[in-house]
Design a protein around this motif. Sequence first.
Motif, mmCIF file in Angstrom:
data_model
loop_
_atom_site.group_PDB
_atom_site.id
_atom_site.type_symbol
_atom_site.label_atom_id
_atom_site.label_comp_id
_atom_site.label_asym_id
_atom_site.label_seq_id
_atom_site.Cartn_x
_atom_site.Cartn_y
_atom_site.Cartn_z
ATOM 1 N N GLN A 147 43.645 56.380 -43.953
ATOM 2 C CA GLN A 147 42.671 55.591 -44.720
ATOM 3 C C GLN A 147 43.345 54.440 -45.451
ATOM 4 N N SER A 190 36.362 58.348 -43.675
ATOM 5 C CA SER A 190 36.860 57.795 -42.428
ATOM 6 C C SER A 190 35.814 56.826 -41.901
ATOM 7 N N GLU A 247 36.482 55.015 -39.156
ATOM 8 C CA GLU A 247 36.866 54.758 -37.779
ATOM 9 C C GLU A 247 36.351 55.870 -36.877
ATOM 10 N N LYS A 248 37.065 56.248 -35.842
ATOM 11 C CA LYS A 248 36.584 57.175 -34.812
ATOM 12 C C LYS A 248 36.021 58.484 -35.342
ATOM 13 N N PHE A 293 30.723 52.705 -39.179
ATOM 14 C CA PHE A 293 32.013 52.215 -38.710
ATOM 15 C C PHE A 293 32.327 50.894 -39.408
ATOM 16 N N ASP A 338 35.698 47.923 -39.550
ATOM 17 C CA ASP A 338 37.024 47.531 -39.085
ATOM 18 C C ASP A 338 37.843 47.065 -40.280
ATOM 19 N N HIS A 339 39.068 47.562 -40.359
ATOM 20 C CA HIS A 339 39.987 47.137 -41.409
ATOM 21 C C HIS A 339 40.628 45.826 -40.965
#
Length: 180
Positions: A19, A79, A81-82, A137, A139-140
């Motif tokens: 993270q 989280s 992401e995935k 979701f 994106d970083h």
Amino acid sequence: MAKQFASFEDDHLTTIAAQHMFFVGTAAPEGRVNISPKGMDSLRVTGPNEVVWLNVTGSGNETAGHLQRDPRMTLMWCSFEKRPMILRAYGTAQTLHPRDARWAGLYALFPPIPGARQIYVMAVDMVQTSCGYAVPFYDHVGPRDTLRRWAEQKGDEGVAAYWDEKNRETLDGYPTGILG
């Protein structure tokens, strides 16, 4: 769905390491509840039931004031992401300042960050996971350097003056202990 654990397990540590931000929640016995997002390289899990995080100068100082009145703290990671996951750590925390004896040893766990004002040492009494199925979701893109540049420009004396003006009390008027 939700599961509780007595301490951090390897899967929790993997989730935390992935993270880019975490959230801190505190509250005094009365008054406002505070939830703050945190970033930078400012958190270390130092044991199965201990988290240490470095707090840098901000516009408020609610966490420090709350912990003087009630040491409860919750940390949360999401989280984005995935794998969907929400991870919370519940416990109590103590505040350390640069003037405290333990500061130097704990500050050495982190890269130098201008404007560092407190280190929180949290004793974790419960870890909880939940699904995170509704967390979107994201994106970083990358870290911000705005706070670092601001503190570097102010210098130590300018940051201390800012603490004196903006960080001495919480929104509810509780002292934060920032300047001793």
